[in-house]
Design a protein around this motif. Structure first.
Motif, mmCIF file in Angstrom:
data_model
loop_
_atom_site.group_PDB
_atom_site.id
_atom_site.type_symbol
_atom_site.label_atom_id
_atom_site.label_comp_id
_atom_site.label_asym_id
_atom_site.label_seq_id
_atom_site.Cartn_x
_atom_site.Cartn_y
_atom_site.Cartn_z
ATOM 1 N N ASP A 199 19.476 9.835 46.957
ATOM 2 C CA ASP A 199 20.651 10.709 47.117
ATOM 3 C C ASP A 199 21.795 10.280 46.201
ATOM 4 N N VAL A 200 21.996 8.975 46.094
ATOM 5 C CA VAL A 200 23.067 8.461 45.245
ATOM 6 C C VAL A 200 22.731 8.768 43.783
ATOM 7 N N TRP A 201 21.485 8.501 43.410
ATOM 8 C CA TRP A 201 21.072 8.666 42.013
ATOM 9 C C TRP A 201 21.193 10.121 41.551
ATOM 10 N N LYS A 202 20.859 11.054 42.453
ATOM 11 C CA LYS A 202 20.923 12.485 42.100
ATOM 12 C C LYS A 202 22.310 12.881 41.589
ATOM 13 N N LEU A 203 23.350 12.276 42.153
ATOM 14 C CA LEU A 203 24.715 12.627 41.740
ATOM 15 C C LEU A 203 25.234 11.726 40.621
ATOM 16 N N VAL A 204 24.748 10.489 40.580
ATOM 17 C CA VAL A 204 25.263 9.559 39.569
ATOM 18 C C VAL A 204 24.638 9.845 38.194
ATOM 19 N N GLU A 205 23.368 10.160 38.174
ATOM 20 C CA GLU A 205 22.676 10.331 36.881
ATOM 21 C C GLU A 205 23.388 11.348 35.970
ATOM 22 N N PRO A 206 23.690 12.580 36.472
ATOM 23 C CA PRO A 206 24.374 13.515 35.580
ATOM 24 C C PRO A 206 25.788 13.074 35.204
ATOM 25 N N LEU A 207 26.455 12.397 36.128
ATOM 26 C CA LEU A 207 27.820 11.942 35.860
ATOM 27 C C LEU A 207 27.835 10.922 34.719
ATOM 28 N N VAL A 208 26.845 10.039 34.729
ATOM 29 C CA VAL A 208 26.767 9.010 33.688
ATOM 30 C C VAL A 208 26.319 9.642 32.367
ATOM 31 N N LYS A 209 25.361 10.561 32.438
ATOM 32 C CA LYS A 209 24.853 11.216 31.216
ATOM 33 C C LYS A 209 25.936 12.030 30.523
ATOM 34 N N GLU A 210 26.658 12.815 31.332
ATOM 35 C CA GLU A 210 27.644 13.735 30.745
ATOM 36 C C GLU A 210 28.986 13.070 30.497
ATOM 37 N N GLY A 211 29.293 12.008 31.210
ATOM 38 C CA GLY A 211 30.605 11.368 31.106
ATOM 39 C C GLY A 211 31.670 12.205 31.803
ATOM 40 N N VAL A 212 32.900 11.712 31.763
ATOM 41 C CA VAL A 212 34.003 12.381 32.463
ATOM 42 C C VAL A 212 35.064 12.753 31.439
ATOM 43 N N ASP A 213 35.592 13.952 31.589
ATOM 44 C CA ASP A 213 36.635 14.446 30.710
ATOM 45 C C ASP A 213 37.996 13.938 31.186
ATOM 46 N N GLY A 214 38.877 13.627 30.265
ATOM 47 C CA GLY A 214 40.261 13.307 30.652
ATOM 48 C C GLY A 214 40.450 11.840 30.987
ATOM 49 N N PRO A 215 41.714 11.452 31.118
ATOM 50 C CA PRO A 215 42.021 10.040 31.366
ATOM 51 C C PRO A 215 41.614 9.607 32.772
ATOM 52 N N VAL A 216 41.655 8.320 32.977
ATOM 53 C CA VAL A 216 41.389 7.768 34.315
ATOM 54 C C VAL A 216 42.559 8.201 35.200
ATOM 55 N N THR A 217 42.255 8.824 36.325
ATOM 56 C CA THR A 217 43.350 9.263 37.198
ATOM 57 C C THR A 217 43.744 8.125 38.147
ATOM 58 N N LYS A 218 44.854 8.344 38.843
ATOM 59 C CA LYS A 218 45.389 7.297 39.720
ATOM 60 C C LYS A 218 45.291 7.750 41.168
ATOM 61 N N LEU A 219 45.010 6.783 42.036
ATOM 62 C CA LEU A 219 44.866 7.105 43.465
ATOM 63 C C LEU A 219 46.181 7.562 44.079
ATOM 64 N N TRP A 220 46.141 8.683 44.757
ATOM 65 C CA TRP A 220 47.253 9.172 45.590
ATOM 66 C C TRP A 220 48.577 9.346 44.839
ATOM 67 N N THR A 221 48.476 9.735 43.544
ATOM 68 C CA THR A 221 49.735 10.014 42.816
ATOM 69 C C THR A 221 49.798 11.494 42.540
#
Ligand code: Z5A
Ligand code: MG
Length: 221
Positions: A199-221
């Protein structure tokens, strides 16, 4: 034509109840990423190796006493010690896999009660020192019933490992989850290790393959 900014790596957090298998699954995820050609950074909170982490470790083992507010701030400071490392790693394209994070900080401190059963520390007070930390791109919340946790050898000997505390912690995690929206994914952690891993891998694999757009966001700001 404007140049496209490169995509960054994801910040993946596994949170959850005691004995839910967080350490087992963060290790499996790290190993699986490596097998499939991605070197990640694996971190864990509390990080008991630093000077602050050693104070936390001593408190958790009841080898020392600390004011409830003081220890809460130490848990948060222990995360801030690694905040810039996390951000740099993500920008450099190296995913970060993290075992417990700020959500544990809020739920555990916020679940402490006095002899009348009233909360010792307000929820908002507990959250404030973690505001501005690097925000995870996905949080897997490992949910498990106290009965299942018991089958795994019980809650252990440390300070917060008591059933009444764990029930309050569970409610508090559910509250945070409702506020977090789509980055919060609840996993039934009472199942076989391989099913949880899948279950974890199903969601992590595409996230790692595609990467994330935009800067690192900040918690609760
Ligand atoms: N705390 C806090 O107050 N404030 C904070 O800001 C933070 C933490 C970050 C120590 O944390 C305490 O600190 C914790 C919260 C508080 N207090 N409590 N209670 P810790 O992370 O160091 O705790 P831990 O010692 O690693 O325990 P854990 O996290 O509760 O366990 P886990 O990592 O979720 O589970 P595990 O070690 O992977 O597995 C537990 C056992 O079950 C083990 O024997 C496994 O082999 C077995 N297992 C794992 N998965 C399965 C499945 N699927 N089926 C059957 N058996 C399994
Ligand atoms: Mg663990």
């Amino acid at each position: 034509m404007a140049s496209q900014s490169p995509r960054r790596a994801p910040f993946i957090v596994i949170e959850g109840l005691d004995r839910s298998g967080k350490t087992t699954q963060t290790s499996r995820l790290y190993a699986r990423l490596k097998e499939t050609g991605t070197q990640a950074n694996l971190i864990k909170f509390p990080d008991r190796t630093t000077t602050i982490g050693q104070m936390i470790d001593s408190y958790l083992r009841s080898a020392s006493e600390l004011d409830d507010r003081a220890v809460h701030l130490l848990f948060s400071a222990n995360r801030w010690e690694l905040a810039s490392m996390i951000e740099k790693s993500l920008i450099a394209g190296t995913p970060v896999v993290c075992d417990r994070y700020a959500f544990s900080g809020i739920t555990f401190s916020g679940s402490k009660v006095n002899s009348e059963g009233e909360p010792l520390l307000p929820f908002e007070w507990c959250r404030s020192p973690d505001i501005g930390l690097p925000a995870p791109d996905i949080v897997f919340f490992f949910d498990i019933t106290p009965e299942k946790a018991k089958e795994r050898g019980g809650y252990g000997e440390e300070r917060y490992e008591k059933e009444e505390m764990q029930l309050r912690v569970r409610d508090s995690f559910h509250r945070i989850g409702r506020e977090m929206g789509t980055t919060w994914v609840t996993i039934d952690a009472g199942r076989e290790r391989d099913q949880v891993e899948q279950d974890v891998w199903k969601l992590v694999e595409p996230l790692v393959k595609e990467g994330v757009d935009g800067p690192v966001t900040k918690l609760w700001t």
